[in-house]
Design a protein around this motif. Sequence first.
Motif, PDB file in Angstrom:
ATOM      1  N   SER A 110      13.220  -9.274  -3.307  1.00  0.00           N
ATOM      2  CA  SER A 110      13.437  -8.368  -4.215  1.00  0.00           C
ATOM      3  C   SER A 110      12.390  -7.546  -4.652  1.00  0.00           C
ATOM      4  CB  SER A 110      13.855  -9.197  -5.712  1.00  0.00           C
ATOM      5  OG  SER A 110      14.100  -8.398  -6.591  1.00  0.00           O
ATOM      6  N   TRP A 111      11.312  -7.622  -4.553  1.00  0.00           N
ATOM      7  CA  TRP A 111      10.111  -6.878  -4.458  1.00  0.00           C
ATOM      8  C   TRP A 111      10.083  -5.715  -3.576  1.00  0.00           C
ATOM      9  CZ3 TRP A 111       5.397  -7.494  -1.354  1.00  0.00           C
ATOM     10  CH2 TRP A 111       4.408  -6.710  -1.823  1.00  0.00           C
ATOM     11  N   GLN A 112      10.238  -6.351  -2.260  1.00  0.00           N
ATOM     12  CA  GLN A 112      10.369  -5.446  -0.993  1.00  0.00           C
ATOM     13  C   GLN A 112      11.457  -4.286  -1.254  1.00  0.00           C
ATOM     14  OE1 GLN A 112       8.393  -4.842   1.481  1.00  0.00           O
ATOM     15  NE2 GLN A 112       9.810  -3.025   1.626  1.00  0.00           N
ATOM     16  N   ASP A 113      12.534  -4.564  -1.627  1.00  0.00           N
ATOM     17  CA  ASP A 113      13.897  -3.791  -1.853  1.00  0.00           C
ATOM     18  C   ASP A 113      13.390  -2.865  -2.940  1.00  0.00           C
ATOM     19  OD1 ASP A 113      15.163  -5.489  -0.103  1.00  0.00           O
ATOM     20  OD2 ASP A 113      16.206  -6.549  -1.505  1.00  0.00           O
ATOM     21  N   THR A 114      12.716  -3.178  -4.210  1.00  0.00           N
ATOM     22  CA  THR A 114      12.520  -2.246  -5.171  1.00  0.00           C
ATOM     23  C   THR A 114      11.455  -1.304  -4.474  1.00  0.00           C
ATOM     24  OG1 THR A 114      12.886  -4.157  -6.735  1.00  0.00           O
ATOM     25  CG2 THR A 114      11.699  -2.272  -7.528  1.00  0.00           C
ATOM     26  N   LEU A 115      10.551  -1.811  -3.869  1.00  0.00           N
ATOM     27  CA  LEU A 115       9.341  -0.942  -3.273  1.00  0.00           C
ATOM     28  C   LEU A 115      10.040   0.219  -2.199  1.00  0.00           C
ATOM     29  CD1 LEU A 115       6.432  -3.344  -2.817  1.00  0.00           C
ATOM     30  CD2 LEU A 115       6.368  -1.170  -3.889  1.00  0.00           C
ATOM     31  N   GLN A 116      11.390  -0.320  -1.768  1.00  0.00           N
ATOM     32  CA  GLN A 116      11.937   0.706  -0.759  1.00  0.00           C
ATOM     33  C   GLN A 116      12.540   1.666  -1.719  1.00  0.00           C
ATOM     34  OE1 GLN A 116      11.590   0.221   2.494  1.00  0.00           O
ATOM     35  NE2 GLN A 116      12.267   2.320   2.376  1.00  0.00           N
ATOM     36  N   VAL A 117      13.075   1.381  -2.627  1.00  0.00           N
ATOM     37  CA  VAL A 117      13.695   2.393  -3.457  1.00  0.00           C
ATOM     38  C   VAL A 117      12.602   3.371  -3.960  1.00  0.00           C
ATOM     39  CG1 VAL A 117      14.939   2.834  -5.854  1.00  0.00           C
ATOM     40  CG2 VAL A 117      15.351   0.865  -4.581  1.00  0.00           C
ATOM     41  N   SER A 176       2.642  -2.243 -12.801  1.00  0.00           N
ATOM     42  CA  SER A 176       2.436  -1.959 -11.361  1.00  0.00           C
ATOM     43  C   SER A 176       3.116  -2.868 -10.420  1.00  0.00           C
ATOM     44  CB  SER A 176       0.932  -1.734 -10.954  1.00  0.00           C
ATOM     45  OG  SER A 176       0.761  -1.751  -9.608  1.00  0.00           O
ATOM     46  N   SER A 177       3.573  -2.618  -9.312  1.00  0.00           N
ATOM     47  CA  SER A 177       4.245  -3.571  -8.123  1.00  0.00           C
ATOM     48  C   SER A 177       3.128  -4.314  -7.658  1.00  0.00           C
ATOM     49  CB  SER A 177       4.804  -2.380  -7.148  1.00  0.00           C
ATOM     50  OG  SER A 177       3.871  -1.739  -6.676  1.00  0.00           O
ATOM     51  N   ASN A 178       2.001  -3.647  -7.560  1.00  0.00           N
ATOM     52  CA  ASN A 178       0.799  -4.360  -7.397  1.00  0.00           C
ATOM     53  C   ASN A 178       0.427  -5.722  -7.906  1.00  0.00           C
ATOM     54  OD1 ASN A 178       0.038  -2.482  -5.356  1.00  0.00           O
ATOM     55  ND2 ASN A 178      -1.700  -1.621  -6.170  1.00  0.00           N
ATOM     56  N   GLU A 179       0.701  -5.777  -9.238  1.00  0.00           N
ATOM     57  CA  GLU A 179       0.526  -7.029 -10.059  1.00  0.00           C
ATOM     58  C   GLU A 179       1.385  -8.161  -9.528  1.00  0.00           C
ATOM     59  OE1 GLU A 179      -1.905  -7.452 -12.168  1.00  0.00           O
ATOM     60  OE2 GLU A 179      -2.786  -5.569 -11.174  1.00  0.00           O
ATOM     61  N   PHE A 180       2.370  -8.056  -8.607  1.00  0.00           N
ATOM     62  CA  PHE A 180       3.477  -8.982  -8.357  1.00  0.00           C
ATOM     63  C   PHE A 180       2.780 -10.266  -7.863  1.00  0.00           C
ATOM     64  CE2 PHE A 180       6.063 -10.945  -4.814  1.00  0.00           C
ATOM     65  CZ  PHE A 180       7.116 -11.200  -5.821  1.00  0.00           C
ATOM     66  N   PRO A 181       1.645 -10.492  -6.895  1.00  0.00           N
ATOM     67  CA  PRO A 181       1.118 -11.536  -6.691  1.00  0.00           C
ATOM     68  C   PRO A 181       0.404 -12.247  -8.110  1.00  0.00           C
ATOM     69  CG  PRO A 181       0.281  -9.971  -5.066  1.00  0.00           C
ATOM     70  CD  PRO A 181       1.069  -9.157  -6.244  1.00  0.00           C
ATOM     71  N   GLY A 182      -0.236 -11.415  -9.076  1.00  0.00           N
ATOM     72  CA  GLY A 182      -0.735 -11.911 -10.116  1.00  0.00           C
ATOM     73  C   GLY A 182       0.062 -12.459 -11.135  1.00  0.00           C
ATOM     74  N   VAL A 183       1.272 -11.673 -11.222  1.00  0.00           N
ATOM     75  CA  VAL A 183       2.484 -12.085 -12.084  1.00  0.00           C
ATOM     76  C   VAL A 183       3.032 -13.617 -11.896  1.00  0.00           C
ATOM     77  CG1 VAL A 183       4.720 -11.523 -12.850  1.00  0.00           C
ATOM     78  CG2 VAL A 183       3.030  -9.858 -12.950  1.00  0.00           C
ATOM     79  N   MET A 184       3.083 -13.538 -10.524  1.00  0.00           N
ATOM     80  CA  MET A 184       3.673 -15.011  -9.694  1.00  0.00           C
ATOM     81  C   MET A 184       2.948 -16.012  -9.734  1.00  0.00           C
ATOM     82  SD  MET A 184       6.561 -14.236  -9.871  1.00  0.00           S
ATOM     83  CE  MET A 184       7.124 -12.474 -10.699  1.00  0.00           C
ATOM     84  N   GLU A 185       1.349 -15.664  -9.847  1.00  0.00           N
ATOM     85  CA  GLU A 185       0.556 -17.043  -9.477  1.00  0.00           C
ATOM     86  C   GLU A 185       0.869 -18.088 -10.623  1.00  0.00           C
ATOM     87  OE1 GLU A 185      -3.720 -15.190  -9.817  1.00  0.00           O
ATOM     88  OE2 GLU A 185      -3.897 -16.836 -10.968  1.00  0.00           O
ATOM     89  N   GLY A 186       1.075 -19.067  -9.768  1.00  0.00           N
ATOM     90  CA  GLY A 186       1.445 -20.536 -10.638  1.00  0.00           C
ATOM     91  C   GLY A 186       2.662 -20.754 -10.379  1.00  0.00           C
ATOM     92  N   GLY A 187       3.410 -19.737  -9.922  1.00  0.00           N
ATOM     93  CA  GLY A 187       4.927 -19.907  -9.818  1.00  0.00           C
ATOM     94  C   GLY A 187       5.648 -20.209 -11.063  1.00  0.00           C
ATOM     95  N   ALA A 188       5.165 -19.995 -12.098  1.00  0.00           N
ATOM     96  CA  ALA A 188       6.078 -20.200 -13.426  1.00  0.00           C
ATOM     97  C   ALA A 188       7.187 -19.240 -13.574  1.00  0.00           C
ATOM     98  CB  ALA A 188       5.257 -20.208 -14.615  1.00  0.00           C
ATOM     99  N   ARG A 189       6.943 -18.002 -12.849  1.00  0.00           N
ATOM    100  CA  ARG A 189       7.837 -16.909 -13.060  1.00  0.00           C
ATOM    101  C   ARG A 189       8.744 -16.607 -12.041  1.00  0.00           C
ATOM    102  NH1 ARG A 189       6.363 -17.675 -17.419  1.00  0.00           N
ATOM    103  NH2 ARG A 189       8.443 -18.495 -17.443  1.00  0.00           N
TER     104      ARG A 189
END
Lengths: 434, 289
Positions: A372-379, A276-289
Motif C-alpha cells: 500500500s505504501w508503494q502504491d501510494t508513492l506511485q500516485v 512524510s512517507s519517509n516515516e513509514f518505517p518509524g511509524v511501523m516500528e514495533g508492528g503495532a500499527r
Amino acid sequence: MAILHRSMPFAAALLAASVSWPAVSAAADFDWRAHEGETVNFLANNNPWSTTLLKYQGDFEKLTGIKLRVDSYQEQQMRQRLTTVLNAHSDEVDVFMTLPSREGMQYAAAGWYKDLKPYTEQTVSPDYKFGDLSKALVEAAVFDGALTGIPLNIEGPILYYRTDIFEKCGVPKPEKISDLQTAAKKIKECDSSTTPFASRGLKPALAYTFSNFLHNMGGSYLKDGKSAFCTPEGKAALTTYAGLLRDYGPPGVVNYSFYQLTSLYRAGRSAMSFQSSNEFPGVMEGGARLKDTALMPLPAGDGGSHPTTIGWALSVSAYSAHPDAAWYFVQWATSPEMQARLAMEGIAPPRASVRDNADYKAWLAEEPLRQSWQDTLQVLADQGTSEVGVPIIRNPESREYIGQAVNTLLLGTGTVDEACAAADQALNGLSAQK
Amino acid sequence: MSSQQSPKTQLAALSAPAVIFTVAMIAFPFCYSIWLSFQAFSSVGTTSFNGADNYVRMVSDGEFWNGLAVTFYLYILSLALQLFFGTILALVMFRSKKLPGIVRSLFISPFMMPPVVAGMMWLVILDPSLGAANYILTSFGLPPSEWLASPGFVVPTLAFIDTWQWSPYVALIVLGGLQALPPSVYEAAEIDGASPVKVLFRITLPLLLPTLVAAMILRSVDLLRFFDLIYITTQGGPANASNTLNIYGFRVGFEFFQLGYASALMVTLSVIVLGAVLVLNRLRDAVAW
C-alpha cells in the motif's frame, strides 16, 4: 499541475537523450578504477538514506579504489556547514546531499552545483540506466539548463489512517478534503481518547504538508508573479489546514514536526496523520500499527489531486578538486543495484526498474501495508508537484512566512484576512529581493 | 633562548603563542563578523559594502525587538531562578556534611549532561499528549499544560529546564564561597545569640555577595546567548515566543543566508553580553569585602 512545473526545454531534451542512451562507446570504455587512489569528501545529511547507504561504503572503496571520507550531520547542521564551505568556494566538500525543492534554485543561482549532464552522457557505467530515474525528480533538479543532482529517493506527505477507528466510528474513507473534517468531527465525538487529525504545525516545517492542501484546493503560491494567499483558494487552504489542526489536532500541535507525529501515531493516539512517507518505517516500528493502518494520498479538493512529491539528490560541488571521482561516487550511490538494496530497507526508490525488481516485490509482498505504501508513492510519482514553498530563490525563507500565516490562525492571534495579507506582503517583499 | 635577551624580550617571546592563539581564535573571527555586518549578501552569494544598512534595518525590524525582549525575559527569569535554587542547594550541601558522595554527585549531575540531550529528554517529558508531565498533572486532577507549545508559557518552561540543568553549577560556585567564609564571624554571632535566620540574612548572604555576582557573570554570558535548548525544543516558536536574538540571528544567517544582517545581529548581541559583564564586574567591585 504536474511535478514538471518548471517546464524547461533542456530537461525534455536531456530526458529524451537519456532514454536513447547514445553514449554507448563511453559506457563501453568505462572503468570503475579510473580514479583509484583519490579521496572524495562526502557531506551527508544523517537521515535513513545516508545511514543505510554508508553501510556499503566498503563496497564502493573496494570497487573503485577511491577513499570516501564522510562528514555526517543532522539536516540543519549539514546545511549550515555546506553554506559556509560553498560560500567560501572551498574544495573541502566534493559531494553533498541536497533538497532541490528547497535550496535548489538558490544554490544553482550561486553557481554551487556542478552540472552533471556531461557526466551522465559521457562517463557512465553500462548498467547505470540514467533514463530509469524518475523523470519528475530529474526535472526538479534541473535549473537553468544544468542538471544539479541525481535523485536518491522519492517522498511526500501521505495520509496514514486507522482503519479500526474508522470502522468503529462508522467513518468512510475520505474521498475529498472536505471529508477529512467530517471524519475528524465524527471521530472526536466517537472516541475522545484519540486525536482525530494530526499534521505539521511547526512554523518552519509545515510548508511541506500545507502545500498539498493549497494545491488540491486549487491554490498556488504565485499568481501573475505575486503572492496569492489572499485568493479565495489560498484563504480556503489556510482555513482548512489550520482549522483541522486547531479543532481536531493534538494539544501543542504548533510545535509538531515529523518526530512528534510519528510518536503519536505509533502510540495509537491519532486516527489520521498526514505526514512524510519517509516515516513509514518509524511509524511501523514495533508492528503495532501494521494491521490497523491504511495509507493514501491527501484526498482531492476542488483543484484536483496534486500530491507534494520531492526527493533528496546527490550533487557535486562546483569547487570540488576531484569532480570526476566525486561523480563515480554519485553514480555508484544512485546505481540500480544500490537503489534496489536501499529499497529493501525502506528507502522509496526513484527508479522504475527497482519498483519492478523481483526481490523488492517479494519484500513488499511480505506485508500488505508495504504494498500500500508503494502504491501510494506511485500516485505521488505520477501526479506530484515539487512546489513546497514559493518557487523563488529565497524559498527557505518563504516557508517561514507560510508557517507564520498558518500559526496565526492556529493560535487565534488574527483572522484569515490578516494572516493572508501579512503573508502576501512578506512574500512579495521576498520575491523582490535579489 | 639566549641568556643575553632582556626580560622584556623574554616575556614577549614566552607570551607570543598565547597572544597569537587569542588573535587567531577570538579577535579575528570577531573582527571578521564586524566586517561582515557592513556587507550585503545577495541570495546567490555575492557581497557588497552597504555601510550601516544592516544596523539601520534592525531598528525597524519587529523581529529584532521581539528577539531582544525574549532574550532579556529569559535571561532575567532564568538567572533569578538559578541564583535562588543554586544558593539553596549550596546551603543544603554545606550544612549536610554527612551527605553521601553519591547524593552530592546526583545533585550536580544535570549540568554535566549535554544541553542537546537535556533538551531531547525534556521534549519527551513535556510532550502535551504523550509526556510524563501532563500524565502526572492529570493523575492529581490538575489540568494538562501545553508547556513548550504555549506562547505564554514557553519562556517560563525553558527557564525551568535551564534552571534544572544549571542550578547545580551555581550551587558549586556558592558552595566554594561558603567554605571560604571566615569562621570567626559565625563564632561572634553565636556568642551574641543570633538566630539561624538572622545569621543567614545578616551574615551569610551579605558575605556571599561577591561569589553570587561571580556566578551571575558566568551565567549571564551563557543565558544571553541561550541557543541549544531552544533550538532543540521549539526552534524559536510557537509564533516567535521563544525566538531569542541568538536563535533569530542563526536562522537569518544559516537558513535564510543573509550573513551580513545575521552578523549585525550577532555583533549587537556581543555588545549586549559585553555590557552586561562590565556592569556586573562593577557590581562585583562594589560588593567586594
